[in-house]
Design a protein around this motif. Structure first.
Motif, mmCIF file in Angstrom:
data_model
loop_
_atom_site.group_PDB
_atom_site.id
_atom_site.type_symbol
_atom_site.label_atom_id
_atom_site.label_comp_id
_atom_site.label_asym_id
_atom_site.label_seq_id
_atom_site.Cartn_x
_atom_site.Cartn_y
_atom_site.Cartn_z
ATOM 1 N N GLY A 156 0.955 -1.243 0.043
ATOM 2 C CA GLY A 156 0.072 0.049 0.055
ATOM 3 C C GLY A 156 0.664 1.217 -0.107
ATOM 4 N N TYR A 157 0.564 2.260 0.891
ATOM 5 C CA TYR A 157 1.252 3.336 1.042
ATOM 6 C C TYR A 157 1.591 3.832 2.324
ATOM 7 N N THR A 158 2.731 4.438 2.348
ATOM 8 C CA THR A 158 2.880 5.206 3.680
ATOM 9 C C THR A 158 2.855 6.733 3.695
ATOM 10 N N VAL A 159 2.452 7.199 4.688
ATOM 11 C CA VAL A 159 2.204 8.675 4.673
ATOM 12 C C VAL A 159 3.238 9.528 5.494
ATOM 13 N N GLU A 160 3.785 10.514 4.734
ATOM 14 C CA GLU A 160 4.975 11.295 5.288
ATOM 15 C C GLU A 160 4.478 12.911 5.643
ATOM 16 N N SER A 161 4.342 13.084 6.624
ATOM 17 C CA SER A 161 3.996 14.505 7.038
ATOM 18 C C SER A 161 5.237 15.378 7.181
ATOM 19 N N GLY A 162 5.066 16.594 6.667
ATOM 20 C CA GLY A 162 5.927 17.505 6.675
ATOM 21 C C GLY A 162 5.600 19.120 6.299
ATOM 22 N N THR A 163 6.483 19.998 6.754
ATOM 23 C CA THR A 163 6.007 21.277 6.277
ATOM 24 C C THR A 163 6.534 21.841 5.015
ATOM 25 N N GLN A 164 5.794 22.396 4.241
ATOM 26 C CA GLN A 164 6.233 23.144 3.073
ATOM 27 C C GLN A 164 5.846 24.458 3.266
ATOM 28 N N CYS A 336 -8.844 2.254 -0.739
ATOM 29 C CA CYS A 336 -7.900 1.481 0.042
ATOM 30 C C CYS A 336 -6.434 1.708 0.107
ATOM 31 N N ARG A 337 -5.759 2.235 1.155
ATOM 32 C CA ARG A 337 -4.440 2.718 1.002
ATOM 33 C C ARG A 337 -3.569 1.512 1.739
ATOM 34 N N THR A 338 -3.969 0.536 2.448
ATOM 35 C CA THR A 338 -3.474 -0.281 2.952
ATOM 36 C C THR A 338 -3.866 -1.623 2.761
ATOM 37 N N PHE A 339 -3.005 -2.861 2.398
ATOM 38 C CA PHE A 339 -3.470 -4.124 2.329
ATOM 39 C C PHE A 339 -2.684 -5.149 3.148
ATOM 40 N N GLU A 340 -3.358 -6.180 3.391
ATOM 41 C CA GLU A 340 -2.750 -7.222 4.083
ATOM 42 C C GLU A 340 -2.491 -8.698 3.077
ATOM 43 N N ARG A 341 -1.347 -9.196 2.868
ATOM 44 C CA ARG A 341 -1.403 -10.335 2.238
ATOM 45 C C ARG A 341 -1.126 -11.262 3.181
ATOM 46 N N VAL A 342 -1.750 -12.417 3.099
ATOM 47 C CA VAL A 342 -1.639 -13.841 3.923
ATOM 48 C C VAL A 342 -1.065 -14.903 3.283
ATOM 49 N N TYR A 343 0.073 -15.488 3.443
ATOM 50 C CA TYR A 343 0.823 -16.414 3.092
ATOM 51 C C TYR A 343 0.537 -17.390 3.855
ATOM 52 N N ASP A 344 0.399 -18.840 3.334
ATOM 53 C CA ASP A 344 0.620 -20.229 4.011
ATOM 54 C C ASP A 344 1.891 -20.781 3.797
ATOM 55 N N CYS A 345 2.593 -20.965 4.932
ATOM 56 C CA CYS A 345 3.902 -21.122 4.897
ATOM 57 C C CYS A 345 4.222 -22.455 5.906
ATOM 58 N N PRO A 346 5.120 -23.163 5.350
ATOM 59 C CA PRO A 346 5.703 -24.472 6.006
ATOM 60 C C PRO A 346 6.682 -23.958 7.097
ATOM 61 N N VAL A 347 6.449 -24.586 8.445
ATOM 62 C CA VAL A 347 7.526 -24.270 9.537
ATOM 63 C C VAL A 347 8.908 -24.787 9.225
ATOM 64 N N PRO A 348 9.902 -23.886 9.362
ATOM 65 C CA PRO A 348 11.138 -24.568 8.985
ATOM 66 C C PRO A 348 11.465 -25.801 9.847
ATOM 67 N N PHE A 470 -4.248 7.259 9.446
ATOM 68 C CA PHE A 470 -4.051 8.786 9.217
ATOM 69 C C PHE A 470 -4.383 8.870 7.918
ATOM 70 N N LEU A 471 -5.272 9.528 7.465
ATOM 71 C CA LEU A 471 -5.682 9.964 5.964
ATOM 72 C C LEU A 471 -5.846 8.641 5.103
ATOM 73 N N GLY A 472 -6.373 7.539 5.869
ATOM 74 C CA GLY A 472 -6.466 6.462 5.074
ATOM 75 C C GLY A 472 -5.564 5.139 5.228
ATOM 76 N N VAL A 473 -4.243 5.635 5.506
ATOM 77 C CA VAL A 473 -3.053 4.880 5.538
ATOM 78 C C VAL A 473 -3.161 4.134 7.319
ATOM 79 N N CYS A 474 -3.227 2.893 7.265
ATOM 80 C CA CYS A 474 -3.005 2.429 8.485
ATOM 81 C C CYS A 474 -1.660 2.553 9.137
ATOM 82 N N LEU A 475 -1.670 2.958 10.368
ATOM 83 C CA LEU A 475 -0.358 2.778 10.945
ATOM 84 C C LEU A 475 -0.059 2.017 12.009
ATOM 85 N N THR A 476 -1.100 1.448 12.622
ATOM 86 C CA THR A 476 -0.871 0.220 13.570
ATOM 87 C C THR A 476 -2.142 -0.659 13.294
#
Length: 566
Positions: A156-164, A336-348, A470-476
């Motif tokens: 997805g995306y990250t959001v960076e806040s700054g002063t311009q 949507c600005r944040t997606f989660e992908r779920v992988y099925d993996c073997p335990v090492p 924040f602004l549609g971007v998931c932070l936590t």
């Protein structure tokens, strides 16, 4: 035979002979008493006239007598009652519900045994009859673990806040303006001629006095005329004669915001704040005219947010055996600005236990008579073990209040999206050493315990939801798990829900409820994959502590007979 041995044999034989004689006498007495009782009953039956009424359940000609002429009808009658007979249905249901396993699963379970059978001498050679321990040969490695886990990553995306910032300047200009002054009696209807954008009412004065008298103190008006309004116009008024025409210098100021146009039009830049950057001197000469302003230039600061594409899925995508199961949005915003992908993996694969051996020292000899200690591997069928454990687990986890089985506990952990600290690594990832450090950095003790449970295979992954954005971007985000008392309970829940078409609920609301009795009765355990727990039930290796115990028993036997000789 030595004298000591003969004495021991006689000493052991005499008590046994006396005991055998006493038992025979008692048996003979019991037999005589039983014969007397049976003889009396037989004599009574022989002297009593036979009667059909004395036969229990006899009522003339029984319906079963028809089977004498047509024995095949008995088979047909039995077949017709199959569908309704409770005993037959119970037996049939038991056979249908019996666990069945594919050949590949059975082959994987007995793979080590096959390896040993191909070259048994390499594991059993060197066995002697001297009673010594002999050598131990390590068993072949197992085929690895069948455990799998759900791993997640984000795109997805990250959001960076700054002063311009941008600059705003004050532009001042001086122009020569011509003013046209007009008078108009307030009651004169012709005053509407001055209702123009170029005219403005700038004052008024009394009209010409109609009656008055001169006095020593001056002229005194008794009847003033109608009030006269004064109009100042920037252009001549058609049909009217101005009272006076004059010129003056006019100063106009305006802010030049052209440098801030792009930021002002950007919806991601808000809350502008201006700071004066040029206020000295406040009075300046513009085209020969002194112009005073408190500030002549400003810096305008905008709080701007910029979206940058981001993802952390490269590691999972390149891990052998990991397959992408799904991708979904974890926020409620559109787009949507944040997606989660779920992988099925073997335990090492875990390192093999170095203490699994087969040893050839299981022989002990006493006075030339050698005996072999029989060592049998755990040969219980895995389906029987799983079934028994499932029954035991169901008994222990049955909730009499809600009449449900295998209820789990909702647990969750949080992590920063695209952040470094992750309290939700879970199964498949080693726990960072130092729980106190992780707690100090923001992970809770409950999250550390959840990690340990997940590593042990006790937790099922439910899903993830965004806990702060924040602004549609998931932070936590928070990952939700259902944790159970045993690995078997977790497997029954995961695969049982697939059979019942009963998926986990939304991560925010899932409560990890158990199966009802009806739901559990509809599960087909034979179609479930229990390979993850087979290794725990089919341990065929003899560990060194067993060998040590056998050696100690053998030594005690030898010590006993050694003491007996003395």
């Amino acid at each position: 035979m030595t004298r000591l041995t003969l004495a021991l044999a006689l000493a052991l034989a005499l008590p046994c002979a006396a005991q055998a004689q006493t038992t025979a006498d008692a048996a003979k007495a019991d037999g005589k008493a039983f014969g007397r009782d049976i003889g009396a009953a037989a004599q009574s039956a022989a002297t009593t006239q036979p009667s059909a009424d004395r036969v229990p359940g006899f009522n003339g000609t029984p319906s079963q007598s028809g089977y004498f002429d047509d024995p095949k009808s008995m088979e047909r009658a039995a077949a017709s009652q199959v569908s309704s007979n409770t005993g037959y249905q119970t037996m049939r249901d038991s056979m249908d519900r019996r666990a069945r396993f594919d050949k590949v699963d059975l082959d994987a379970t007995i793979a080590r045994s096959k390896t040993i059978s191909q070259d048994p001498l390499s594991y059993t050679s060197g066995m002697g009859v001297s009673g010594t321990q002999g050598r131990c040969v390590p068993l072949p490695p197992t085929s690895g673990t069948a455990a799998r886990y759900k791993a997640t990553c984000n795109t997805g995306y990250t959001v960076e806040s700054g002063t311009q910032s941008c600059a705003v300047t004050l532009q001042a200009s001086v122009t020569t303006v011509t003013d046209y002054l007009y008078y108009c009696s307030r009651l004169d209807p012709d005053c509407t001629a001055f209702q123009l954008p170029t005219c403005r009412r700038t004052g008024s004065h009394p009209g010409k006095c109609l009656q008055g008298v001169d006095t020593p103190g001056g002229f005194k008006c008794f009847e003033p005329g109608d009030p006269v309004d004064e109009y100042t116009c920037s252009a001549p008024v058609a049909g009217e004669t101005p009272i006076r025409v004059s010129t003056r210098q006019s100063v106009s100021t305006a802010k030049d915001e052209s440098q801030c146009a792009n930021l002002a039009a950007d919806s991601n830049c808000t809350n502008p704040v201006e700071t004066c950057t040029d206020s000295d001197p406040t009075t300046r000469i513009i085209d020969g005219v002194a112009v005073t302003q408190p500030c002549w230039a400003w810096r305008r600061d905008y709080q701007c947010n910029r979206f940058s594409p981001a993802q952390d899925c490269d590691t999972l995508a390149s891990t052998p055996g990991c397959t992408l199961e799904q991708e979904y949005c974890i926020t409620d915003e559109v787009p949507c600005r944040t997606f989660e992908r779920v992988y099925d993996c073997p335990v090492p694969d875990q390192p093999q236990d170095p203490n699994q051996f087969i040893c050839d020292g299981d022989v002990y000899c006493i006075d030339g008579s050698c005996e072999t200690i029989q060592r049998q591997a755990n040969d219980e069928f895995k389906d029987a073990v799983v079934a028994l454990n499932a029954m035991d687990q169901a008994r222990r986890e049955f909730d009499p209040d809600s009449l449900t089985l295998f209820k789990g506990t909702r647990e969750s952990c949080s992590s920063k999206v695209f952040g470094i600290l992750n309290c939700c690594k879970g199964k498949g990832f080693p726990l960072i050493p130092g729980i106190q450090l992780l707690v100090a950095l923001g992970c809770s003790r409950e999250e550390m315990l959840l990690h340990q449970k997940d590593v042990q295979g006790l937790c099922a992954y439910v899903g993830t939801y965004c806990s702060s954005s924040f602004l549609g971007v998931c932070l936590t985000k928070r990952k939700v798990y259902c944790c159970f008392e045993s690995k078997l309970s977790r497997i029954l829940q995961e695969q049982g829900r697939l059979q019942l078409n009963k998926p986990w609920g939304k991560p925010k609301t899932e409560q990890c409820l158990g199966f009802t009795i009806d739901e559990f009765s509809r599960l087909d355990l034979s179609k479930m994959d229990f390979s993850e727990v087979y290794a725990e039930f089919t341990d065929a290796a003899r560990l060194p502590d067993e060998l040590q115990a056998a050696t100690q028993i053998q030594q005690k036997i030898e010590d006993y007979y050694a003491n007996a000789r003395n």
